[in-house]
Design a protein around this motif. Sequence first.
Motif, mmCIF file in Angstrom:
data_model
loop_
_atom_site.group_PDB
_atom_site.id
_atom_site.type_symbol
_atom_site.label_atom_id
_atom_site.label_comp_id
_atom_site.label_asym_id
_atom_site.label_seq_id
_atom_site.Cartn_x
_atom_site.Cartn_y
_atom_site.Cartn_z
ATOM 1 N N TYR A 36 16.443 21.509 -14.620
ATOM 2 C CA TYR A 36 16.801 20.618 -15.735
ATOM 3 C C TYR A 36 15.588 19.928 -16.366
ATOM 4 C CZ TYR A 36 21.048 21.130 -12.971
ATOM 5 O OH TYR A 36 22.084 21.640 -12.239
ATOM 6 N N ILE A 37 14.502 19.756 -15.615
ATOM 7 C CA ILE A 37 13.323 19.036 -16.115
ATOM 8 C C ILE A 37 12.107 19.956 -16.045
ATOM 9 C CG2 ILE A 37 11.790 17.056 -15.736
ATOM 10 C CD1 ILE A 37 14.100 15.524 -14.588
ATOM 11 N N SER A 38 11.407 20.046 -17.153
ATOM 12 C CA SER A 38 10.216 20.897 -17.181
ATOM 13 C C SER A 38 9.085 20.265 -16.390
ATOM 14 C CB SER A 38 9.780 21.127 -18.632
ATOM 15 O OG SER A 38 9.366 19.888 -19.200
ATOM 16 N N MET A 39 8.064 21.075 -16.113
ATOM 17 C CA MET A 39 6.913 20.565 -15.353
ATOM 18 C C MET A 39 6.186 19.463 -16.104
ATOM 19 S SD MET A 39 5.380 20.891 -12.457
ATOM 20 C CE MET A 39 6.000 22.476 -11.894
ATOM 21 N N ASP A 40 6.027 19.648 -17.418
ATOM 22 C CA ASP A 40 5.318 18.627 -18.211
ATOM 23 C C ASP A 40 6.094 17.316 -18.243
ATOM 24 O OD1 ASP A 40 3.308 20.401 -18.741
ATOM 25 O OD2 ASP A 40 4.147 21.066 -20.657
ATOM 26 N N LEU A 41 7.416 17.424 -18.415
ATOM 27 C CA LEU A 41 8.210 16.206 -18.438
ATOM 28 C C LEU A 41 8.205 15.517 -17.074
ATOM 29 C CD1 LEU A 41 10.099 14.294 -19.904
ATOM 30 C CD2 LEU A 41 12.021 15.793 -19.317
ATOM 31 N N GLY A 42 8.235 16.287 -16.002
ATOM 32 C CA GLY A 42 8.174 15.711 -14.662
ATOM 33 C C GLY A 42 6.870 14.999 -14.406
ATOM 34 N N ASN A 43 5.758 15.600 -14.872
ATOM 35 C CA ASN A 43 4.456 14.944 -14.727
ATOM 36 C C ASN A 43 4.384 13.661 -15.544
ATOM 37 O OD1 ASN A 43 3.622 17.016 -13.046
ATOM 38 N ND2 ASN A 43 2.681 18.194 -14.713
ATOM 39 N N LEU A 44 5.055 13.644 -16.685
ATOM 40 C CA LEU A 44 5.051 12.456 -17.530
ATOM 41 C C LEU A 44 5.907 11.340 -16.921
ATOM 42 C CD1 LEU A 44 4.222 11.127 -20.214
ATOM 43 C CD2 LEU A 44 6.268 12.127 -21.250
ATOM 44 N N LEU A 45 7.011 11.734 -16.292
ATOM 45 C CA LEU A 45 7.895 10.741 -15.704
ATOM 46 C C LEU A 45 7.321 10.113 -14.430
ATOM 47 C CD1 LEU A 45 11.393 12.419 -16.141
ATOM 48 C CD2 LEU A 45 10.498 10.429 -17.361
ATOM 49 N N ALA A 46 6.435 10.825 -13.727
ATOM 50 C CA ALA A 46 5.908 10.331 -12.454
ATOM 51 C C ALA A 46 5.223 8.967 -12.590
ATOM 52 C CB ALA A 46 4.971 11.357 -11.838
ATOM 53 N N PRO A 47 4.252 8.785 -13.514
ATOM 54 C CA PRO A 47 3.619 7.456 -13.628
ATOM 55 C C PRO A 47 4.578 6.388 -14.129
ATOM 56 C CG PRO A 47 2.844 8.909 -15.377
ATOM 57 C CD PRO A 47 3.604 9.770 -14.414
ATOM 58 N N VAL A 48 5.581 6.820 -14.959
ATOM 59 C CA VAL A 48 6.557 5.842 -15.449
ATOM 60 C C VAL A 48 7.381 5.294 -14.292
ATOM 61 C CG1 VAL A 48 8.565 5.502 -16.928
ATOM 62 C CG2 VAL A 48 6.657 6.903 -17.722
ATOM 63 N N ILE A 49 7.796 6.189 -13.405
ATOM 64 C CA ILE A 49 8.580 5.759 -12.245
ATOM 65 C C ILE A 49 7.762 4.842 -11.347
ATOM 66 C CG2 ILE A 49 9.708 6.571 -10.150
ATOM 67 C CD1 ILE A 49 10.528 9.072 -11.698
ATOM 68 N N VAL A 50 6.490 5.196 -11.118
ATOM 69 C CA VAL A 50 5.616 4.356 -10.291
ATOM 70 C C VAL A 50 5.435 2.975 -10.928
ATOM 71 C CG1 VAL A 50 3.288 4.081 -9.367
ATOM 72 C CG2 VAL A 50 4.417 6.304 -9.264
ATOM 73 N N LEU A 51 5.287 2.954 -12.270
ATOM 74 C CA LEU A 51 5.131 1.669 -12.964
ATOM 75 C C LEU A 51 6.381 0.801 -12.813
ATOM 76 C CD1 LEU A 51 3.543 -0.203 -14.849
ATOM 77 C CD2 LEU A 51 4.523 1.059 -16.788
ATOM 78 N N VAL A 52 7.563 1.398 -12.953
ATOM 79 C CA VAL A 52 8.809 0.648 -12.818
ATOM 80 C C VAL A 52 8.940 0.072 -11.405
ATOM 81 C CG1 VAL A 52 11.320 0.830 -12.808
ATOM 82 C CG2 VAL A 52 9.994 1.927 -14.626
ATOM 83 N N VAL A 53 8.623 0.908 -10.392
ATOM 84 C CA VAL A 53 8.701 0.439 -9.008
ATOM 85 C C VAL A 53 7.685 -0.680 -8.768
ATOM 86 C CG1 VAL A 53 8.336 1.106 -6.609
ATOM 87 C CG2 VAL A 53 9.603 2.619 -8.131
ATOM 88 N N THR A 54 6.492 -0.550 -9.353
ATOM 89 C CA THR A 54 5.449 -1.571 -9.198
ATOM 90 C C THR A 54 5.889 -2.903 -9.804
ATOM 91 O OG1 THR A 54 3.715 0.111 -9.232
ATOM 92 C CG2 THR A 54 3.056 -2.161 -9.687
ATOM 93 N N LEU A 87 0.810 -1.215 0.000
ATOM 94 C CA LEU A 87 0.000 0.000 0.000
ATOM 95 C C LEU A 87 0.847 1.271 0.000
ATOM 96 C CD1 LEU A 87 -2.795 -1.021 2.549
ATOM 97 C CD2 LEU A 87 -3.047 -0.754 0.081
ATOM 98 N N TRP A 88 1.962 1.257 0.711
ATOM 99 C CA TRP A 88 2.714 2.489 0.930
ATOM 100 C C TRP A 88 3.818 2.735 -0.089
ATOM 101 C CZ3 TRP A 88 1.341 6.517 3.655
ATOM 102 C CH2 TRP A 88 0.451 6.344 4.721
ATOM 103 N N ILE A 89 4.338 1.720 -0.726
ATOM 104 C CA ILE A 89 5.458 1.923 -1.653
ATOM 105 C C ILE A 89 5.104 2.862 -2.810
ATOM 106 C CG2 ILE A 89 6.815 0.735 -3.423
ATOM 107 C CD1 ILE A 89 7.401 -1.440 -1.451
ATOM 108 N N PRO A 90 3.961 2.690 -3.521
ATOM 109 C CA PRO A 90 3.648 3.654 -4.596
ATOM 110 C C PRO A 90 3.510 5.093 -4.084
ATOM 111 C CG PRO A 90 2.312 1.687 -4.813
ATOM 112 C CD PRO A 90 2.977 1.597 -3.484
#
Length: 287
Positions: free
Chosen positions: A32-50, A11-14
């Motif tokens: 170094y990272i724009s807001m749009d790119l950061g928002n795009l990377l967020a679900p990708v990082i969560v998916l990789v961790v999952t 429950l807590w890791i994501p």
Amino acid sequence: MQYKRIKWLILWIPTATIALWEYVRHAFLLPYISMDLGNLLAPVIVLVVTLTLVRGLMRMLEEAHESLQRERAVKAALVEREQLARELHDGISQSLFLLAVKLDRLERETEGGAAAQTAVQLRGTVRRVFEDVRQSIANLRSEPSLADTEWMQPVMLLAEELERSDGLRVEMDWRLSELGLSSKQKVELIAIIREAMLNVQKHAGATRMLVRTEPAEGGGFRCTVEDDGAGADMDELMAKGRYGIRMMMDRAKEMDWQLDIGRVGGPAAREERGGGLRVELSSKEGA
């Protein structure tokens, strides 16, 4: 790892991953990272961790749940077996003992007559039934094991008992693995093999018995119990008051298995009434 701890981590890791990413992005990566790119990377990082951490935890959770279910099943079976053993001991076992005592008294009161001989025969029958009940109580009170390598132990223990008490030489050729067999299949298979072995002890007059189990070509399995005794006709085995063969047939039919009973050596041996009995049990693939 404990069952509850695994659930909390899942429950807590994501949530912790998103919080850590947002902190690192705003504290160190904004230039170094724009807001749009950061928002795009967020679900990708969560998916990789999952797919890495959370997936492994889910597998551990499933294994812990299966282990818990097995322990509960064994505990429930142990309670039922103990209750059945108690009922056998308090009911049938004690009744057989009292019956044996009364037969002893009858034999003494009718010493030398035909009734005395009948009493001796009845006492012998009662003693054999009493030993069967005693063995059943002992088997029921033995704790079932979770180890997959010990699921065939009831057959091995019976073989040792037959060799010790009857001098019957039992050869075991066990090549069947527990893999691919459900709990019910294991229980029914062991019950049929044990009944076949007990029939050899009671009716065959044999000195040697072979128990062989092996996987069959194309899937399934094949089990054979053979002896070197005098054999018996199916009419005798199916006679009124004999339930062993019927029980084996009913169990095999319920599991959609094939049960064949014949003489060792085939038709020629059957005609000569020579050779022992052969009980062969086989299953289809996926049965």
